[in-house]
Design a protein around this motif. Sequence first.
Motif, mmCIF file in Angstrom:
data_model
loop_
_atom_site.group_PDB
_atom_site.id
_atom_site.type_symbol
_atom_site.label_atom_id
_atom_site.label_comp_id
_atom_site.label_asym_id
_atom_site.label_seq_id
_atom_site.Cartn_x
_atom_site.Cartn_y
_atom_site.Cartn_z
ATOM 1 N N THR A 102 -32.295 -2.877 -3.142
ATOM 2 C CA THR A 102 -31.611 -3.190 -4.168
ATOM 3 C C THR A 102 -31.745 -4.418 -5.219
ATOM 4 O O THR A 102 -31.823 -4.290 -6.282
ATOM 5 N N TYR A 103 -32.071 -5.646 -4.373
ATOM 6 C CA TYR A 103 -32.788 -6.782 -5.148
ATOM 7 C C TYR A 103 -33.854 -6.468 -6.159
ATOM 8 O O TYR A 103 -34.061 -6.672 -7.383
ATOM 9 N N ASP A 104 -34.816 -5.501 -5.489
ATOM 10 C CA ASP A 104 -36.046 -5.020 -6.264
ATOM 11 C C ASP A 104 -35.488 -4.339 -7.640
ATOM 12 O O ASP A 104 -36.277 -4.423 -8.445
ATOM 13 N N LEU A 105 -34.620 -3.441 -7.225
ATOM 14 C CA LEU A 105 -34.059 -2.683 -8.483
ATOM 15 C C LEU A 105 -33.543 -3.438 -9.250
ATOM 16 O O LEU A 105 -33.661 -3.180 -10.819
ATOM 17 N N ILE A 106 -32.731 -4.479 -9.053
ATOM 18 C CA ILE A 106 -32.176 -5.337 -10.290
ATOM 19 C C ILE A 106 -33.450 -6.140 -11.027
ATOM 20 O O ILE A 106 -33.306 -6.225 -12.287
ATOM 21 N N VAL A 107 -34.394 -6.782 -10.163
ATOM 22 C CA VAL A 107 -35.601 -7.094 -11.024
ATOM 23 C C VAL A 107 -36.118 -6.104 -11.925
ATOM 24 O O VAL A 107 -36.483 -6.436 -13.116
ATOM 25 N N GLU A 108 -36.343 -4.875 -11.476
ATOM 26 C CA GLU A 108 -37.243 -3.990 -12.000
ATOM 27 C C GLU A 108 -36.385 -3.497 -13.260
ATOM 28 O O GLU A 108 -36.840 -3.127 -14.587
ATOM 29 N N ARG A 109 -35.033 -2.977 -13.153
ATOM 30 C CA ARG A 109 -34.340 -2.560 -13.910
ATOM 31 C C ARG A 109 -32.842 -2.868 -14.247
ATOM 32 O O ARG A 109 -32.125 -2.132 -15.063
ATOM 33 N N GLY A 110 -32.576 -3.827 -13.767
ATOM 34 C CA GLY A 110 -30.926 -4.352 -14.058
ATOM 35 C C GLY A 110 -30.629 -4.525 -15.462
ATOM 36 O O GLY A 110 -29.518 -4.028 -15.473
ATOM 37 N N GLN A 111 -31.169 -4.995 -16.212
ATOM 38 C CA GLN A 111 -30.792 -5.280 -17.610
ATOM 39 C C GLN A 111 -30.728 -3.951 -18.201
ATOM 40 O O GLN A 111 -29.795 -3.663 -19.147
ATOM 41 N N GLN A 112 -31.822 -3.110 -18.147
ATOM 42 C CA GLN A 112 -31.500 -1.875 -18.745
ATOM 43 C C GLN A 112 -30.443 -0.852 -18.365
ATOM 44 O O GLN A 112 -29.905 -0.254 -19.151
ATOM 45 N N ASP A 113 -30.125 -1.044 -16.886
ATOM 46 C CA ASP A 113 -28.933 -0.181 -16.427
ATOM 47 C C ASP A 113 -27.669 -0.879 -16.750
ATOM 48 O O ASP A 113 -26.842 -0.161 -17.293
ATOM 49 N N TYR A 114 -27.641 -2.032 -17.140
ATOM 50 C CA TYR A 114 -26.460 -2.629 -17.667
ATOM 51 C C TYR A 114 -26.295 -2.248 -18.974
ATOM 52 O O TYR A 114 -25.118 -1.780 -19.206
ATOM 53 N N GLU A 115 -27.117 -2.284 -19.866
ATOM 54 C CA GLU A 115 -26.975 -1.601 -21.206
ATOM 55 C C GLU A 115 -26.987 -0.055 -21.526
ATOM 56 O O GLU A 115 -25.898 0.358 -22.117
ATOM 57 N N SER A 116 -27.299 0.663 -20.202
ATOM 58 C CA SER A 116 -26.945 1.884 -20.442
ATOM 59 C C SER A 116 -25.792 2.344 -19.670
ATOM 60 O O SER A 116 -24.883 3.309 -20.599
ATOM 61 N N GLU A 117 -25.123 1.820 -18.749
ATOM 62 C CA GLU A 117 -24.015 2.022 -18.305
ATOM 63 C C GLU A 117 -22.701 1.547 -19.377
ATOM 64 O O GLU A 117 -21.946 2.125 -19.269
ATOM 65 N N LEU A 118 -22.925 0.484 -19.927
ATOM 66 C CA LEU A 118 -21.971 -0.131 -20.883
ATOM 67 C C LEU A 118 -21.719 1.021 -21.860
ATOM 68 O O LEU A 118 -20.551 1.128 -22.266
ATOM 69 N N GLY A 119 -22.878 1.701 -22.356
ATOM 70 C CA GLY A 119 -22.731 2.754 -23.501
ATOM 71 C C GLY A 119 -22.140 4.023 -22.789
ATOM 72 O O GLY A 119 -21.349 4.753 -23.386
ATOM 73 N N ARG A 120 -22.293 4.139 -21.641
ATOM 74 C CA ARG A 120 -21.896 5.507 -20.769
ATOM 75 C C ARG A 120 -20.258 5.326 -20.714
ATOM 76 O O ARG A 120 -19.386 6.483 -20.692
ATOM 77 N N PHE A 121 -19.758 4.453 -20.006
ATOM 78 C CA PHE A 121 -18.559 3.981 -19.418
ATOM 79 C C PHE A 121 -17.744 2.877 -20.251
ATOM 80 O O PHE A 121 -17.174 1.991 -19.494
ATOM 81 N N PRO A 122 -17.524 2.812 -21.530
ATOM 82 C CA PRO A 122 -16.522 2.014 -22.136
ATOM 83 C C PRO A 122 -15.330 1.334 -21.354
ATOM 84 O O PRO A 122 -15.219 0.262 -21.251
ATOM 85 N N ARG A 123 -14.662 2.169 -20.992
ATOM 86 C CA ARG A 123 -13.093 2.093 -20.442
ATOM 87 C C ARG A 123 -13.518 1.565 -18.962
ATOM 88 O O ARG A 123 -12.654 0.437 -18.642
ATOM 89 N N LEU A 124 -14.430 1.473 -18.325
ATOM 90 C CA LEU A 124 -14.776 0.748 -16.980
ATOM 91 C C LEU A 124 -15.298 -0.688 -17.271
ATOM 92 O O LEU A 124 -15.580 -1.464 -16.239
ATOM 93 N N PHE A 125 -15.555 -0.868 -18.385
ATOM 94 C CA PHE A 125 -16.046 -2.480 -18.814
ATOM 95 C C PHE A 125 -15.100 -3.006 -19.523
ATOM 96 O O PHE A 125 -15.539 -3.679 -20.620
#
Length: 316
Positions: A102-125
């Motif tokens: 999980t740590y390695d995934l945060i390093v690799e793609r944490g920021q992209q995932d943040y931006e991706s999910e924020l766009g997909r789930f606005p109510r959950l943020f």
Amino acid sequence: MSKAFASTGDLNAKTVSFTELAPGAYAYTAEGDPNTGVIVGDDGVMVIDAQATPRMAEDVIAKVRTVTDKPVKYVLLTHYHAVRVLGASGYGADHIIASRDTYDLIVERGQQDYESELGRFPRLFQAAETIPGLTWPTIVFDNRMTLFMGGKRVEIMQLGRGHTKGDTVVWLPDDKVLFSGDLVEYGATPYTGDAYLEDWPHTLDRLAELQPRALVPGRGDALTTPELCREAIRGTRDFLTSMYGSVKQAREQGADLRNAFARTREVLQPRFGQWVIFEHCLPFDVSRAYDEAGGIRDPRIWTAERDREMWEALQG
């Protein structure tokens, strides 16, 4: 006409439940929204999956305060997805625990995932501006660790790849309570955009071998009997094998991604179409299944731009 992108059309508030599963073990659930687990030990509290923002963590803390005034000492991340981890700072925990994968995934793609999910789930943020940045573990483990919260033994384990490569479960062996993260869902569609679909059913077999008496799935109601636990594990496996099998067969027959999606949706809709976030997840699920069936072993990174391009290609 395109369908509303992902969950951008889902604006209805959900009713929260806080369910005791065993002495000191609780499930925070919200009608198919991401769940949080809570363990109350002799000298402190562990929160399992943190919600998406510090503001949303406040509601979890309010529920915890109805049963204990002990401090939150640990936040455990079952995997790296933004809706699960970005609220961690709101608990003021001494330690944030995650697997090395999980740590390695945060390093690799944490920021992209943040931006991706924020766009997909606005109510959950809710109050996304309260997020201070990516959540970083302070304790990283390989495969397994045991934590003693006073007299309460907590087993933290990686039992195999599935929803992501870093999937972690929390097991209370004395009470036979399992916190599965998104490896198991109940009445909610598994998200497989970052999954290892060949591995996931085998990982579920290892979870089933624990024979849980109660289970907190990633989404869906708290499961309070062995029969419900078995049903949830079996239902998750049925969705995964049906979805991946359909996509794999379509690809082998020369179908392109859009055609594979249409065929798979037709196969799955009668059995799983009523599950929470079915329409949201399926395009991402089929996209990953199509990649894996074509030999792409590790999931490609989802970005906000890739999300929209894929959605338009399949749902436009």
